[in-house]
Design an enzyme around this catalytic site. Structure first.
Site, PDB file in Angstrom:
ATOM      1  N   ASP A  81       0.799  -1.217   0.000  1.00 52.94           N
ATOM      2  CA  ASP A  81       0.000   0.000   0.000  1.00 52.94           C
ATOM      3  C   ASP A  81       0.834   1.271   0.000  1.00 52.94           C
ATOM      4  O   ASP A  81       1.985   1.289   0.430  1.00 52.94           O
ATOM      5  CB  ASP A  81      -0.964   0.010   1.188  1.00 52.94           C
ATOM      6  CG  ASP A  81      -0.246  -0.164   2.530  1.00 52.94           C
ATOM      7  OD1 ASP A  81       0.735  -0.922   2.584  1.00 52.94           O
ATOM      8  OD2 ASP A  81      -0.675   0.459   3.522  1.00 52.94           O
ATOM      9  N   GLU A 139      -0.783  -1.976   5.172  1.00 54.68           N
ATOM     10  CA  GLU A 139       0.105  -1.965   6.344  1.00 54.68           C
ATOM     11  C   GLU A 139       0.029  -0.641   7.081  1.00 54.68           C
ATOM     12  O   GLU A 139       0.225  -0.596   8.299  1.00 54.68           O
ATOM     13  CB  GLU A 139       1.560  -2.227   5.895  1.00 54.68           C
ATOM     14  CG  GLU A 139       2.562  -2.340   7.035  1.00 54.68           C
ATOM     15  CD  GLU A 139       3.090  -0.989   7.535  1.00 54.68           C
ATOM     16  OE1 GLU A 139       3.417  -0.895   8.744  1.00 54.68           O
ATOM     17  OE2 GLU A 139       3.154  -0.032   6.726  1.00 54.68           O
ATOM     18  N   GLU A 140      -0.271   0.440   6.373  1.00 55.20           N
ATOM     19  CA  GLU A 140      -0.236   1.782   6.952  1.00 55.20           C
ATOM     20  C   GLU A 140      -1.441   2.050   7.856  1.00 55.20           C
ATOM     21  O   GLU A 140      -2.365   2.779   7.517  1.00 55.20           O
ATOM     22  CB  GLU A 140      -0.150   2.834   5.845  1.00 55.20           C
ATOM     23  CG  GLU A 140       1.125   2.795   5.026  1.00 55.20           C
ATOM     24  CD  GLU A 140       2.351   3.283   5.803  1.00 55.20           C
ATOM     25  OE1 GLU A 140       2.182   3.747   6.947  1.00 55.20           O
ATOM     26  OE2 GLU A 140       3.460   3.210   5.259  1.00 55.20           O
ATOM     27  N   HIS A 366       7.685   8.877   4.705  1.00 55.31           N
ATOM     28  CA  HIS A 366       6.444   9.636   4.865  1.00 55.31           C
ATOM     29  C   HIS A 366       6.640  11.124   4.565  1.00 55.31           C
ATOM     30  O   HIS A 366       5.909  11.966   5.076  1.00 55.31           O
ATOM     31  CB  HIS A 366       5.847   9.440   6.265  1.00 55.31           C
ATOM     32  CG  HIS A 366       5.366   8.040   6.525  1.00 55.31           C
ATOM     33  ND1 HIS A 366       4.253   7.765   7.286  1.00 55.31           N
ATOM     34  CD2 HIS A 366       5.837   6.843   6.123  1.00 55.31           C
ATOM     35  CE1 HIS A 366       4.063   6.459   7.342  1.00 55.31           C
ATOM     36  NE2 HIS A 366       5.024   5.876   6.648  1.00 55.31           N
TER      37      HIS A 366
END
Length: 393
Positions: A81, A139-140, A366
């Protein structure tokens, strides 16, 4: 054991896959395009495929042909993702989807596991037993690992061990670091709403001051970490959001203040202490200020802690593939990772892949300038292949 040089013939393809995924990012549980490409490639290489596990997850299964002892099985996991944020890299393969980008390197993780799957499919005689290639969605912070477990991942694909890998910038390119214990922290969310009696700002004695209670609560949070947690342990309590009143009404003491933030710990004892004390302090401050507190602690991701036996196996594979760049430990980091859901079900280990210094000074995880270093692809894929040979010898 295969080295990065052995995987070099696949470098161009892995780079092309990685950049294609980067240009077409998909958020958690929306990875239909990515999952479709993964499934199609695995099938082309003669690997059995099942999809739709955990909504958009894919699992490829490959059995080696080397000798006997074919009952052992391992799982290798890559996340697929992207993140809901704009991209600012300016790369030719930059995101084509506004507000979405691969800012954590999951595009690289997927490409490396695909490269390993292809190499192993062409070298089945180098291992015995079964390897499951697990391509995980979401996963996030959306619970993709837990969803795959709920969908019967380890019942449908029984394994003796499970392994994960994540890129880590500023670790020398090609380094494989294997933490001996804690790898990543728990990642929980807390919320507190203070309810008071709103009143004119010039006459505070006629009401009860929810903002004052919120301020005292915020000031007390560092005390929990600094004076109640063993200095040899680690913990984080941070405020991430505050909401109260109206900007155009500065003469009003609002009746309600909402706070929320994050809590991090490397073991369950510290995690539970943070939860209990946060609730107690919220109520104590509220009592002192004559308001009411409504605290809520939401457990999201458990600490990621390597199992000793599998960490030792992973380090052996790191030595075989990375040589002097293998590290048998690494300090724990405070971000969270839902690979912990897999480690709660099966023994395993999580390793770091060094990708060197970021190309852009702000290009950390990020961040809109983040980009995975394609030179690391052969190093990560080689580690996966060495790990399979080590586990399934």
């Amino acid at each position: 054991m295969p080295s990065p040089d052995d995987l070099m013939p696949l470098a161009a393809e892995m780079t092309a896959w990685r950049r294609d995924f980067h240009a077409h990012p998909e958020l958690g549980f929306e990875e239909t395009r990515t999952a479709g490409i993964v499934a199609d490639l695995l099938k082309q290489w003669g690997i059995a495929v099942e999809d739709g596990i955990g909504v958009t997850g894919v699992v490829g299964t490959l059995t080696g042909t080397r000798g006997a002892g074919g009952n052992r099985a391992v799982a290798l996991r890559a996340d697929m993702d992207a993140l809901a944020m704009p991209e600012a890299t300016g790369a030719a393969y930059a995101s084509t989807v506004p507000g979405k980008m691969h800012a954590c390197g999951h595009d690289g993780h997927t490409a490396m596991l695909l490269g390993a799957a292809r190499w192993l499919s062409e070298n089945r005689d180098r291992f015995g037993g079964t390897v499951h290639f697990v391509f995980q969605p979401a996963e996030e912070s959306l619970g993709g690992a837990a969803r795959m477990v709920k969908d019967g991942l380890f019942d449908r694909f029984p394994v003796d061990a499970v392994y994960g890998m994540h890129n880590l910038m500023n670790l020398p390119l090609g380094t494989i670091a294997v933490p001996k214990g804690a790898v990543l922290a728990s990642s929980d969310t807390w919320e507190v709403t203070f309810h008071g009696a709103g009143v004119h700002g010039a006459r505070p004695h006629l009401g009860t001051d929810a903002p004052l209670a919120a301020a005292q609560f915020i000031a007390a949070l560092p005390m929990i970490v600094a004076r109640e947690i063993d200095p040899l342990q680690a913990a984080v309590l941070s405020v991430g959001h505050m909401a109260a009143g109206a900007r155009n009404a500065p003469n009003v003491i609002p009746s309600e203040v909402f706070l929320c933030g994050t809590a991090r710990a490397f073991n369950e004892a510290v995690r539970s202490h943070l939860e209990a004390r946060l609730v107690e302090v919220a109520h104590s401050v509220a009592t002192t200020c004559r308001v009411r507190a409504e605290p809520r602690y939401i457990r999201r991701i458990s600490p990621t802690v390597n199992h000793p036996a599998q960490a030792a196996v992973a380090f052996g594979a790191a030595q075989a593939s990375a040589g002097a760049l293998a590290m048998d430990d690494h300090p724990p980091l405070t971000p969270g990772e839902d690979f912990s859901e897999f480690l709660a079900e099966r023994p395993g280990a999580y390793v770091w892949l060094g990708t060197g210094a970021p190309a852009h000074p702000e290009g950390v995880h990020h961040n809109p300038h983040f980009d995975f270093n394609d030179e690391a692809l052969t190093h990560g894929a080689a580690f996966w292949c060495s790990l399979v040979e080590q586990e399934l010898a």
